[in-house]
Enzyme design. Structure first.
Site, PDB file in Angstrom:
ATOM      1  N   GLU A 272       0.861  -1.198   0.000  1.00  0.00           N
ATOM      2  CA  GLU A 272       0.000   0.000   0.000  1.00  0.00           C
ATOM      3  C   GLU A 272       0.885   1.232   0.000  1.00  0.00           C
ATOM      4  OE1 GLU A 272      -2.353  -0.162   3.582  1.00  0.00           O
ATOM      5  OE2 GLU A 272      -2.956  -2.216   3.154  1.00  0.00           O
TER       6      GLU A 272
ATOM      7  N   LYS B  52       2.256   4.531   1.511  1.00  0.00           N
ATOM      8  CA  LYS B  52       2.368   5.013   2.890  1.00  0.00           C
ATOM      9  C   LYS B  52       1.947   6.474   2.900  1.00  0.00           C
ATOM     10  CE  LYS B  52       5.644   4.917   6.759  1.00  0.00           C
ATOM     11  NZ  LYS B  52       5.249   6.184   7.328  1.00  0.00           N
TER      12      LYS B  52
ATOM     13  N   ASP C  71       1.395  10.130   4.119  1.00  0.00           N
ATOM     14  CA  ASP C  71       2.143  10.975   5.048  1.00  0.00           C
ATOM     15  C   ASP C  71       1.170  11.838   5.852  1.00  0.00           C
ATOM     16  OD1 ASP C  71       4.345  11.874   6.308  1.00  0.00           O
ATOM     17  OD2 ASP C  71       5.077  13.132   4.675  1.00  0.00           O
TER      18      ASP C  71
ATOM     19  N   TYR D 296      -7.052   1.419   6.770  1.00  0.00           N
ATOM     20  CA  TYR D 296      -6.403   0.195   6.292  1.00  0.00           C
ATOM     21  C   TYR D 296      -6.393  -0.967   7.272  1.00  0.00           C
ATOM     22  CZ  TYR D 296      -2.718   2.966   8.534  1.00  0.00           C
ATOM     23  OH  TYR D 296      -2.016   3.751   9.393  1.00  0.00           O
TER      24      TYR D 296
ATOM     25  N   LYS E 128      10.837   3.410   2.635  1.00  0.00           N
ATOM     26  CA  LYS E 128      10.770   4.870   2.510  1.00  0.00           C
ATOM     27  C   LYS E 128      11.452   5.329   1.222  1.00  0.00           C
ATOM     28  CE  LYS E 128      10.279   7.240   6.128  1.00  0.00           C
ATOM     29  NZ  LYS E 128       9.565   7.704   7.268  1.00  0.00           N
TER      30      LYS E 128
ATOM     31  N   CYS F 167      28.493  42.278  11.317  1.00  0.00           N
ATOM     32  CA  CYS F 167      27.088  42.154  10.939  1.00  0.00           C
ATOM     33  C   CYS F 167      26.856  42.796   9.569  1.00  0.00           C
ATOM     34  CB  CYS F 167      26.212  42.828  11.993  1.00  0.00           C
ATOM     35  SG  CYS F 167      24.485  42.934  11.501  1.00  0.00           S
TER      36      CYS F 167
ATOM     37  N   CYS G 134      24.543  46.166  10.376  1.00  0.00           N
ATOM     38  CA  CYS G 134      24.982  47.343  11.134  1.00  0.00           C
ATOM     39  C   CYS G 134      26.501  47.435  11.251  1.00  0.00           C
ATOM     40  CB  CYS G 134      24.363  47.344  12.529  1.00  0.00           C
ATOM     41  SG  CYS G 134      25.029  46.044  13.581  1.00  0.00           S
TER      42      CYS G 134
ATOM     43  N   CYS H 271      24.755  39.027  16.279  1.00  0.00           N
ATOM     44  CA  CYS H 271      24.967  40.463  16.322  1.00  0.00           C
ATOM     45  C   CYS H 271      24.353  40.909  17.645  1.00  0.00           C
ATOM     46  CB  CYS H 271      24.251  41.142  15.147  1.00  0.00           C
ATOM     47  SG  CYS H 271      24.192  42.927  15.329  1.00  0.00           S
TER      48      CYS H 271
ATOM     49  N   CYS I 250      20.586  47.221  15.982  1.00  0.00           N
ATOM     50  CA  CYS I 250      20.889  46.803  14.598  1.00  0.00           C
ATOM     51  C   CYS I 250      19.608  46.862  13.754  1.00  0.00           C
ATOM     52  CB  CYS I 250      21.445  45.380  14.613  1.00  0.00           C
ATOM     53  SG  CYS I 250      21.528  44.625  12.983  1.00  0.00           S
TER      54      CYS I 250
HETATM   55  S1  IVH Z   1       0.015  -0.052   8.650  1.00  0.00           S
HETATM   56  C1  IVH Z   1       1.349  -2.031  12.873  1.00  0.00           C
HETATM   57  N1  IVH Z   1      -0.463   1.204   6.390  1.00  0.00           N
HETATM   58  O1  IVH Z   1       2.949   4.823   8.920  1.00  0.00           O
HETATM   59  C2  IVH Z   1       1.460  -0.800  12.051  1.00  0.00           C
HETATM   60  N2  IVH Z   1       0.562   2.426   8.155  1.00  0.00           N
HETATM   61  O2  IVH Z   1       5.595   4.150  10.036  1.00  0.00           O
HETATM   62  C3  IVH Z   1       0.295  -0.647  11.139  1.00  0.00           C
HETATM   63  N3  IVH Z   1       0.977   4.764   7.620  1.00  0.00           N
HETATM   64  O3  IVH Z   1       1.997   4.497  12.276  1.00  0.00           O
HETATM   65  C4  IVH Z   1       0.485   0.491  10.222  1.00  0.00           C
HETATM   66  N4  IVH Z   1       0.154   4.725   5.586  1.00  0.00           N
HETATM   67  O4  IVH Z   1       0.620   6.090  10.773  1.00  0.00           O
HETATM   68  C5  IVH Z   1       0.049   1.299   7.639  1.00  0.00           C
HETATM   69  N5  IVH Z   1      -0.974   2.185   4.346  1.00  0.00           N
HETATM   70  C6  IVH Z   1      -0.487   2.272   5.588  1.00  0.00           C
HETATM   71  C7  IVH Z   1       0.039   3.481   6.092  1.00  0.00           C
HETATM   72  C8  IVH Z   1       0.558   3.514   7.390  1.00  0.00           C
HETATM   73  C9  IVH Z   1       0.706   5.481   6.526  1.00  0.00           C
HETATM   74  C10 IVH Z   1       1.634   5.294   8.840  1.00  0.00           C
HETATM   75  C11 IVH Z   1       0.959   4.891  10.123  1.00  0.00           C
HETATM   76  C12 IVH Z   1       2.022   4.167  10.912  1.00  0.00           C
HETATM   77  C13 IVH Z   1       3.272   4.665  10.270  1.00  0.00           C
HETATM   78  C14 IVH Z   1       4.374   3.652  10.468  1.00  0.00           C
END
Ligand code: IVH
Length: 671
Positions: free
Chosen positions: A116, A118, A120, A227, A315, A409, A412, A427, A432
């Site tokens: 999936e 991730k 942010d 999720y 990441k 600076c 001044c 400074c 200033c």
């Molecule tokens: S699963 C047991 N799925 O990433 C952990 N986390 O670095 C279950 N996050 O704390 C997390 N997208 O806040 C999962 N598709 C995704 C996610 C996701 C973002 C975040 C989540 C988690 C952090 C972990």
């Protein structure tokens, strides 16, 4: 049809269209038609107030701000994920997992994963009871979070009632995030009000979730993706793929680009595909989450103290670009800190054009051996301002000389100073012009004396023309003087004088904050005025008396004392008082609701790039936390900068949460 039936029918239709719009991005009717449905529901509910249900779409935004957020224990801890940064680490995860499964006696040759994106944002836990949304809780430290139900209800993507009947209690976890368009809009608005900008959508979302006023949260435009399902055995689908499909059927938002992967090679192909493609998405992703698909196998794989063994986060590397460093310039902040920054040949990076980047401080420039004229690699991490990572040495000209910090600076001309134990040059000339400009901007800012119209351009003019030499001079400005400045007419001059006049009557904590005393933020200013009742009483207080105030630690107390020990500063406050600026009571409102930091203990180790130890300490104290010298079981967090010492090992061995600089700043709600 009875009124109750008509109400139920309207609510179902509204939820259907909310889902089309906020979850599927595929509306079937116009905004006006949708608004008409809501208006009809509102009118009908006004006629039948006894038939208003808590899950009605009209109940998303509560009437008034909440007092604070209650702490809630998570029944099942919200663990975080182990991070990986390259293909080898993902392959190693796959191998480890298959070995753990084999050890547990499970058939583990061809393991299936779900990959999936991730998201942010911030993790959130939702509780539905008999299909109705009853609670939303933040992750907090994984074991206890904050009850933010009133804010969660404002998120239109999250249904107040599930689309299918689900009996009993069920917990659903996912991520709250801010779409990029909403982020851009919020920052544009903040810019026009001269408020500090959010560094990224994640911080803006975190700020919104901590807001006590649901009406304000509603305006931010948060969204969510879910999720995970936690509930009775039998109520939880058997695989991750089934979970995601089930969540969709219940009307919950699910990020649509997940994929089932047979084996690690397909996982790696997914990661590769999204490395670039993610930039076209309307929200920020910082990686891919790889999860074992079969939930029964997950049980067998188990977890370490911090992470589940059945999932890992991959990441994406921060985006980089190469460009020419035209010049290293320095800027003077309001506390006199003189910091170098890079003037760059403009270059495109992550969707914007970059012409400046931060260089942090003199030591950083030397450590990375960055020289004027170099081609440099720049990177955009989670911050607004990109940073210079390194020079491209192979392209360095023969005449490139190491950079030297100016001795005086730039504004001044006075000699710069650097205390033994600090990295920052300052400074120290309080008159200033550059410092004065920055100080005036802060004094006039919305959160301090709120003088609308006194922005950067006008500040520059009043300082340049000598009309204003300190805050006190502001209160003597006349319409005639202001009118004579560039781009000012009689109307805007009158408005400004009225704004300045209005600032005289504000709560005195704003003045204390506006003075710009090092380490005194809004919360500290409120606490001090609340405790002492007046700026004069604070100015006369001993360090001990200052420190006795709740939320005021030794660093803040010493800084306040130092400020008022300076006769010039006491004279300034006397002048402001004589000009009619309020310096005494009524007492300030009680400090805002405690953040997650009140009562928490921190240990700092290593060097942080963006702030000194004193600054980090002051920030922790201002948020209600405490800093101690050594790590023990009672320590809540260890903040580890570059080159951390043995404290980090100790923290790891005791299972104490370790924060890197980014996590730490996020915890503080900063960029
Ligand atoms: S699963 C047991 N799925 O990433 C952990 N986390 O670095 C279950 N996050 O704390 C997390 N997208 O806040 C999962 N598709 C995704 C996610 C996701 C973002 C975040 C989540 C988690 C952090 C972990």
């Amino acid at each position: 049809m009875t009124a109750a039936q008509r109400l139920a029918d309207l609510r179902a239709r509204i939820r259907h269209h909310e889902e089309r719009y906020y979850v599927l991005n595929d509306p079937e009717i116009s905004d006006a038609e949708f608004d008409a449905l809501v208006a009809e529901l509102q009118a009908l509910e006004r006629e039948h107030p006894d038939l208003v249900t808590p899950d009605s779409p009209t109940q998303r935004v509560g009437g008034r701000p909440v007092e604070g957020f209650a702490a809630v224990e998570h029944g099942v801890p919200m663990l975080s994920l182990d991070n990986t940064y390259d293909e080898g680490e993902v392959a190693a995860f796959d191998e480890r997992l298959r070995r753990a499964l084999a050890d547990a006696g499970a058939e583990a040759s061809a393991v299936e994963y779900v990959a999936e994106l991730k998201i942010d944002g911030l993790s959130i836990s939702l509780t539905y009871e008999d299909g109705g949304l009853v609670r939303g809780v933040t992750r907090g430290d994984g074991f206890r979070g904050e009850d933010v139900t009133s804010n969660v209800r404002t998120i239109r993507a999250i249904p107040m009632r599930l689309a299918e009947p689900v009996a009993g209690r069920i917990e659903i976890r996912g991520e709250v995030y801010l779409p990029r368009t909403a982020f851009d809009r919020i920052n544009r608005e903040r810019e026009s009000r001269e408020e500090p900008l959010f560094a990224n959508p994640r911080n803006a979302a975190a700020g919104a979730m901590r807001n006590l006023d649901p009406r304000e949260v509603s305006r931010r435009g948060l969204s969510a993706f879910m999720y995970q399902v936690i509930g009775r055995p039998g109520a939880v689908p058997p695989t991750q793929a089934d979970t995601l499909e089930g969540l969709r059927r219940w009307g919950l938002p699910v990020e649509a680009h997940w994929a089932r992967c047979r084996g690690v090679d397909e996982v790696l192909a997914y990661c590769e595909r999204w490395r670039e493609a993610r930039h076209a998405l309307p929200f920020d992703t910082d990686g891919v989450v790889v999860k074992l698909d079969d939930l029964a196998l997950r049980e067998k794989a188990g977890a370490t103290t911090k992470f589940p063994r059945w999932a890992v986060a991959f990441k994406f590397p921060a985006e980089q670009a190469t460009t020419r460093l035209l010049k290293i310039a320095v800027e003077v902040g309001r506390t006199g800190a003189v910091t170098p920054y890079a003037v760059l040949e403009p270059v495109r990076l992550s969707g914007s054009t970059i012409s400046q980047a931060t260089l942090h401080n003199e030591q950083e420039v030397a450590r990375r051996d960055i020289r004027e004229g170099d081609d440099v690699v720049i990177e955009k991490g989670g911050e607004v301002i990109p940073k210079v990572v390194k020079p491209v040495l192979s392209r360095r000209g023969a005449d490139a000389a190491p950079w030297k910090m100016p001795e005086t600076c730039p504004s001044c001309g006075s000699r710069l100073h650097r205390p033994e134990d600090e990295v920052v040059w300052r400074c120290v000339n309080t008159a200033c012009p550059a410092r004065l400009r920055r100080s005036l901007e802060h004094f006039a800012s919305r959160r301090a004396m709120d003088i609308e119209g006194l922005g950067e351009a006008l500040v520059d003019q009043v300082v340049r023309t000598g009309l204003v030499r300190d805050f006190g001079d502001l209160y003597g400005l006349t319409v005639g003087q202001i009118e004579a400045l560039e781009r000012m007419g009689p109307k805007s001059a009158e408005n400004l004088v009225r704004e300045i006049d209005g600032s005289r009557r504000l709560d005195p904590w704003r003045l204390l904050f506006g003075l710009g005393i090092r380490h005194v933020g809004e919360r500290a200013a409120q606490a001090l005025v609340g405790a002492f009742g007046s700026v004069d009483a604070i100015a006369a207080a001993s360090v001990d008396a200052l420190q006795a105030v709740e939320d005021i630690g030794p660093v803040v107390a010493a800084s306040v004392r130092e400020y008022f020990d300076e006769p010039r500063n006491r004279a300034l406050v006397a002048r402001l008082k004589a000009a009619g600026v309020r310096t005494a009571g009524p007492k300030a409102p009680a400090a805002a609701a405690p953040t997650g930091l009140s009562g928490r203990t921190f240990v700092l180790t290593g060097t942080l790039a963006g702030l000194t130890r004193d600054e980090a300490t002051a920030a922790i104290e201002a948020a209600g936390g405490r800093v101690t010298g050594s790590v023990s079981r009672k320590t809540d967090y260890v903040v580890a900068g570059a080159e951390p010492g043995s404290k980090l090992e100790k923290a790891r061995s005791l299972g104490v949460t370790v924060l890197d600089e980014r996590d730490f700043l996020a915890l503080l709600g900063r960029k």
